[in-house]
Motif scaffolding. Structure first.
Motif, short mmCIF file in Angstrom:
data_model
loop_
_atom_site.label_atom_id
_atom_site.label_comp_id
_atom_site.label_asym_id
_atom_site.label_seq_id
_atom_site.Cartn_x
_atom_site.Cartn_y
_atom_site.Cartn_z
N LEU A 71 -3.60 -11.51 -2.33
CA LEU A 71 -2.51 -10.91 -1.88
C LEU A 71 -1.23 -11.93 -1.89
N PRO A 72 -0.07 -11.47 -2.08
CA PRO A 72 1.11 -12.39 -1.88
C PRO A 72 1.56 -12.23 -0.42
N LEU A 73 2.45 -13.33 -0.12
CA LEU A 73 3.00 -13.34 1.00
C LEU A 73 3.34 -11.93 1.66
N PRO A 74 3.18 -11.61 2.83
CA PRO A 74 3.65 -10.29 3.32
C PRO A 74 5.04 -10.38 3.48
N SER A 75 5.77 -11.48 4.11
CA SER A 75 7.05 -11.52 4.17
C SER A 75 8.06 -11.56 2.97
N ARG A 76 7.46 -11.99 1.92
CA ARG A 76 8.16 -12.01 0.75
C ARG A 76 7.79 -10.79 -0.31
N TYR A 77 6.65 -10.45 -0.17
CA TYR A 77 6.34 -9.35 -1.14
C TYR A 77 5.75 -8.03 -0.43
N PRO A 78 6.29 -7.29 0.38
CA PRO A 78 5.89 -6.35 1.48
C PRO A 78 5.10 -5.16 0.90
N ARG A 79 5.40 -4.77 -0.32
CA ARG A 79 5.03 -3.29 -0.98
C ARG A 79 3.54 -3.47 -0.79
N LYS A 80 2.97 -4.27 -1.50
CA LYS A 80 1.20 -4.34 -1.46
C LYS A 80 0.71 -4.23 -0.19
N HIS A 81 1.29 -4.86 0.87
CA HIS A 81 0.94 -5.04 2.22
C HIS A 81 1.23 -3.49 3.00
N ARG A 82 2.29 -3.15 2.79
CA ARG A 82 2.55 -1.67 3.30
C ARG A 82 1.38 -0.77 2.83
N GLU A 83 1.27 -0.75 1.52
CA GLU A 83 0.48 0.25 1.09
C GLU A 83 -1.22 0.12 1.64
N LEU A 84 -1.50 -1.28 1.69
CA LEU A 84 -2.56 -1.69 2.23
C LEU A 84 -2.56 -1.30 3.86
N LEU A 85 -1.69 -1.30 4.73
CA LEU A 85 -1.74 -0.87 6.25
C LEU A 85 -1.71 0.58 6.00
N ARG A 86 -1.13 1.17 5.27
CA ARG A 86 -0.95 2.67 5.17
C ARG A 86 -2.44 3.14 4.90
N ALA A 87 -3.14 2.64 3.85
CA ALA A 87 -4.55 2.82 3.62
C ALA A 87 -5.32 2.65 4.79
N ILE A 88 -5.39 1.63 5.20
CA ILE A 88 -6.20 1.15 6.34
C ILE A 88 -6.16 2.21 7.53
N VAL A 89 -4.78 2.50 8.08
CA VAL A 89 -4.65 3.54 9.05
C VAL A 89 -5.20 4.95 8.68
N SER A 90 -5.10 5.27 7.42
CA SER A 90 -5.51 6.56 6.80
C SER A 90 -6.96 6.63 6.86
N VAL A 91 -7.75 5.78 6.52
CA VAL A 91 -9.28 5.49 6.39
C VAL A 91 -9.54 5.44 7.80
N GLN A 92 -9.17 4.67 8.76
CA GLN A 92 -9.74 4.50 10.10
C GLN A 92 -9.50 5.76 11.17
N LEU A 93 -8.48 6.57 10.90
CA LEU A 93 -8.03 7.56 11.58
C LEU A 93 -8.58 8.93 10.99
N GLY A 94 -8.97 8.80 9.53
CA GLY A 94 -9.53 9.91 8.85
C GLY A 94 -8.77 11.11 8.82
N ILE A 95 -7.32 10.48 8.28
CA ILE A 95 -6.49 11.41 8.20
C ILE A 95 -5.82 11.12 6.54
N SER A 96 -4.98 12.00 6.07
CA SER A 96 -4.22 12.19 4.72
C SER A 96 -3.43 10.63 4.84
N TYR A 97 -3.42 9.94 3.61
CA TYR A 97 -2.61 9.10 3.28
C TYR A 97 -1.00 9.41 3.44
N TYR A 98 -0.92 10.70 3.23
CA TYR A 98 0.51 11.34 3.19
C TYR A 98 1.10 11.31 4.66
N LYS A 99 0.08 11.49 5.50
CA LYS A 99 0.58 11.60 7.20
C LYS A 99 1.02 10.37 7.85
#
Length: 130
Positions: A71-99
């Motif tokens: 993964l690239p630096l979060p501070s310089r290339y945030p898009r991949k990390h944004r989607e990663l955090l979104r996916a982690i929260v979605s999986v951990q909470l068992g909710i839709s990625y879109y919520k």
């Protein structure tokens, strides 16, 4: 073990933890990738199936991310990390990625990395005709 919530406070904590994890893995000469982040954050809970699910929810340009890819630096290339955090929260909470609260996620990024360009990929693009 990380406690996950769909709130700005949690997202601030996750962005900070992501940067700390990047430094920690670098200090251990380990690759900064989704698989190693998941193992560092969730230990034995980070099964191959769970890592696969996070990778396939973390879409960038409609393509899932690979678990071993650096993964690239979060501070310089945030898009991949944004989607990663979104996916982690979605999986951990068992909710839709879109919520996932994207405004809170993006605001948290701006708090943690104040000198970086703000992210807001869901901003509506207004086209002018004529």
């Amino acid at each position: 073990m990380v406690t996950i919530e769909n709130t700005q406070e949690c997202f601030v904590m996750l962005w900070r933890r992501l940067e700390r994890t990047r430094r920690l893995l670098g200090g251990q000469y380990k690759r900064f990738c989704i698989r190693n982040v998941m193992k560092a954050w969730f230990g034995p809970e980070a099964t191959d199936d769970r890592i696969w699910e996070v990778c396939h929810r973390a879409l960038v340009d409609d393509e899932p991310q690979e678990g071993w890819n650096e993964l690239p630096l979060p501070s310089r290339y945030p898009r991949k990390h944004r989607e990663l955090l979104r996916a982690i929260v979605s999986v951990q909470l068992g909710i839709s990625y879109y919520k996932i609260n994207l405004k809170a996620l993006d605001a948290a990024y701006s708090i943690v990395f104040p000198n970086s360009t703000p992210i807001n990929v869901n901003k509506k693009r207004g086209g002018r005709t004529g």
